[in-house]
Design a protein around this motif. Structure first.
Motif, short mmCIF file in Angstrom:
data_model
loop_
_atom_site.label_atom_id
_atom_site.label_comp_id
_atom_site.label_asym_id
_atom_site.label_seq_id
_atom_site.Cartn_x
_atom_site.Cartn_y
_atom_site.Cartn_z
N ILE A 1 3.00 -13.99 -12.99
CA ILE A 1 3.25 -12.58 -13.24
C ILE A 1 2.73 -12.26 -14.64
N PRO A 2 1.87 -11.25 -14.78
CA PRO A 2 1.31 -10.94 -16.11
C PRO A 2 2.42 -10.66 -17.12
N SER A 3 2.28 -11.26 -18.28
CA SER A 3 3.32 -11.14 -19.30
C SER A 3 3.52 -9.70 -19.74
N TYR A 4 2.45 -8.89 -19.73
CA TYR A 4 2.56 -7.52 -20.21
C TYR A 4 3.33 -6.63 -19.23
N ASN A 5 3.62 -7.12 -18.03
CA ASN A 5 4.38 -6.34 -17.06
C ASN A 5 5.87 -6.68 -17.06
N ILE A 6 6.32 -7.49 -18.01
CA ILE A 6 7.70 -7.97 -18.01
C ILE A 6 8.42 -7.55 -19.29
N LEU A 7 9.65 -7.07 -19.11
CA LEU A 7 10.56 -6.89 -20.24
C LEU A 7 11.81 -7.71 -19.91
N SER A 8 12.12 -8.70 -20.73
CA SER A 8 13.23 -9.61 -20.47
C SER A 8 14.34 -9.34 -21.48
N THR A 9 15.56 -9.14 -20.98
CA THR A 9 16.65 -8.71 -21.86
C THR A 9 17.91 -9.55 -21.64
N THR A 10 18.79 -9.48 -22.62
CA THR A 10 20.11 -10.11 -22.53
C THR A 10 21.09 -9.31 -23.37
N LEU A 11 22.37 -9.42 -23.06
CA LEU A 11 23.40 -8.69 -23.80
C LEU A 11 23.62 -9.28 -25.18
N ASP A 12 23.46 -10.58 -25.31
CA ASP A 12 23.71 -11.25 -26.59
C ASP A 12 22.72 -10.81 -27.66
N SER A 13 23.16 -10.92 -28.90
CA SER A 13 22.22 -10.79 -30.01
C SER A 13 21.38 -12.06 -30.05
N GLU A 14 20.31 -12.04 -30.80
CA GLU A 14 19.44 -13.22 -30.86
C GLU A 14 20.20 -14.43 -31.41
N ALA A 15 21.00 -14.22 -32.44
CA ALA A 15 21.77 -15.32 -33.02
C ALA A 15 22.79 -15.86 -32.03
N GLU A 16 23.47 -14.95 -31.31
CA GLU A 16 24.46 -15.38 -30.32
C GLU A 16 23.81 -16.16 -29.19
N CYS A 17 22.65 -15.72 -28.78
CA CYS A 17 21.95 -16.41 -27.69
C CYS A 17 21.61 -17.85 -28.08
N TYR A 18 21.08 -18.03 -29.27
CA TYR A 18 20.71 -19.38 -29.71
C TYR A 18 21.94 -20.25 -29.94
N GLU A 19 23.04 -19.62 -30.31
CA GLU A 19 24.28 -20.38 -30.49
C GLU A 19 24.87 -20.81 -29.15
N LYS A 20 24.79 -19.94 -28.16
CA LYS A 20 25.32 -20.27 -26.83
C LYS A 20 24.50 -21.33 -26.13
N TYR A 21 23.17 -21.24 -26.29
CA TYR A 21 22.27 -22.14 -25.57
C TYR A 21 21.36 -22.85 -26.57
N PRO A 22 21.94 -23.75 -27.38
CA PRO A 22 21.19 -24.36 -28.49
C PRO A 22 20.09 -25.32 -28.04
N ASP A 23 20.17 -25.81 -26.80
CA ASP A 23 19.21 -26.83 -26.37
C ASP A 23 17.80 -26.29 -26.16
N ASP A 24 17.70 -25.03 -25.64
CA ASP A 24 16.37 -24.59 -25.23
C ASP A 24 16.07 -23.12 -25.43
N ALA A 25 17.06 -22.29 -25.70
CA ALA A 25 16.83 -20.84 -25.74
C ALA A 25 15.78 -20.44 -26.78
N SER A 26 15.91 -20.95 -27.99
CA SER A 26 14.97 -20.55 -29.05
C SER A 26 13.56 -21.00 -28.74
N THR A 27 13.43 -22.19 -28.15
CA THR A 27 12.10 -22.69 -27.79
C THR A 27 11.47 -21.84 -26.70
N ILE A 28 12.27 -21.47 -25.70
CA ILE A 28 11.75 -20.67 -24.59
C ILE A 28 11.37 -19.27 -25.07
N VAL A 29 12.21 -18.66 -25.90
CA VAL A 29 11.92 -17.33 -26.41
C VAL A 29 10.63 -17.35 -27.23
#
Length: 392
Positions: free
Chosen positions: A93-121
């Motif tokens: 799927i072309p990257s320019y056609n996607i908007l990916s969102t989450t309720l968490d703030s960026e810091a909260e997201c990385y704290e919740k999922y420390p193993d891979d979230a920051s790398t994937i983002v």
């Protein structure tokens, strides 16, 4: 001209379906190598390949991949964003056609999922995917990134929605999550695209001899429930020149600012929401189909002036296979991978469990009403009500 376009689209769709299974299996093998899965698992993947190639053998499992390459896709409630990455890397799927969102703030997201979230983002941003934090699924109209998409979104995906409130009482837990779903269903009505209805909802045409040629085409559909309403589309058939390709126009020079693809309208298709839940108690008690098709119009905690709960039409439902999205790993709303018991209480069901995706479109009468309300809200946000033109 119209028939040629239809035949061309049918050929493209057939080619896409035939290659989808190959892409999934190849990505599974690559993911297995990266994660160093047990040898037995790798042998199972290889045996599926051999069974597919061998004559008289049982065909491998076919997955329903409900996305077109030109779909404008909004992803809601992403955990570690691994589903988004699989859409781009595996399903192209072309990257320019996607908007990916989450309720968490960026810091909260990385704290919740420390193993891979920051790398994937980081990888998603490198690929050109827009990632936005702090987006409430029940208040999408408050996100400028969501609302900036001209013409709305073709597909809005909410995988395994869960309030994550940690309520142990089952009745209260069900009510809390039903309110989440109802809030999402009302909010998302404002951002869906408009256009041609899904083929499942269009009136069936008389069969012709030319249709026999399509009978041998491989299908990725596992099961499909026909919608309640046989609604007709009043959209004209597109010509080759009018058809949207999904590719934004290129900038005139290197000095110009990057083109924002969301400033252009999406393909003229009726916007669809895709909600995936585990097909077992307590999730079945949330009664998603009823909430969408025949919702309560007065829900405590969701009242808004001059607003009613919109109604949707079921397009189809089918089994969701996580392995169809190599690299995708479910994460709990509260964070962490969790134990098998934790996962069964929230989300996909640990390492197993049957999951189901539901596809809905806004009922045509509600679609018109909600679009008018969205336009009025946008006008009000630009400085009040539109001034009426003075008569000369």
């Amino acid at each position: 001209m119209g028939k040629k376009v239809s035949l061309l689209n049918a050929l493209k769709n057939r080619q896409a379906r035939s290659s989808a299974s190959d892409r999934v299996q190849q990505a599974q093998r690559e993911a297995a190598v990266k994660r160093k899965v047990p040898v037995q698992t790798q042998r199972l993947l290889d045996s599926e390949d051999k069974a597919w190639k061998g004559k008289g053998k049982e065909e491998p499992r076919r997955y329903t991949i409900p996305f077109e390459n030109d779909d404008r896709i909004l992803l809601i409630g992403e955990g570690n964003f691994s589903f988004t990455l699989s859409l781009v890397e595996t399903h192209k799927i072309p990257s320019y056609n996607i908007l990916s969102t989450t309720l968490d703030s960026e810091a909260e997201c990385y704290e919740k999922y420390p193993d891979d979230a920051s790398t994937i983002v980081a990888e998603l941003r490198k690929l050109g995917v827009r990632v936005v934090f702090g987006v409430d699924a029940t208040k999408l109209e408050k996100s400028k990134e969501v609302m900036q998409a001209k013409g709305g979104w073709n597909k809005v995906v909410f995988n395994f929605p869960h309030a994550g409130a940690g309520i142990t009482d089952q009745d209260r837990n069900i009510l809390t999550n039903q309110r989440l779903l109802l809030g999402f269903l009302r909010s998302v009505a404002l951002v869906l695209s408009k256009g041609v209805l899904p083929k499942e909802l269009l009136p069936k045409k008389p069969r012709t001899d030319s249709d026999d040629e399509n009978d041998d085409a491989p299908s990725t559909s596992i099961s499909a429930a026909q919608g309640d309403d046989g609604m007709e589309s009043d959209e004209p058939e597109l010509s080759d020149e009018d058809e949207f390709t999904g590719v934004p126009p290129a900038s005139g020079s290197d000095d110009e600012a990057p083109v924002n693809p969301f400033q252009y309208p999406p393909p003229p298709r009726q916007g669809m929401i895709l909600v995936t839940l585990r097909d077992s108690v307590p999730y079945t008690l949330w009664d998603l189909p009823r909430l969408a098709k025949r919702p309560p119009h007065a829900v405590k905690g969701l009242e808004r002036k001059g607003s009613e709960q919109p109604e949707y039409t079921l397009v189809k439902s089918y089994r969701f296979f996580p392995e169809a999205y190599p690299g995708y790993e479910h994460r709990r709303t509260r964070g962490g991978a969790g134990t098998a018991t934790d996962e069964r209480e929230e989300g996909m069901g640990g390492t197993g469990g049957v999951c189901k995706t539901w596809e809905f479109v806004l009922r045509t009468d509600d679609a018109r009403t909600m679009r008018e309300k969205a336009a009025a809200a946008a006008a009000k946000g630009k400085g009040g009500k539109k001034k009426s033109k003075s008569k000369k």
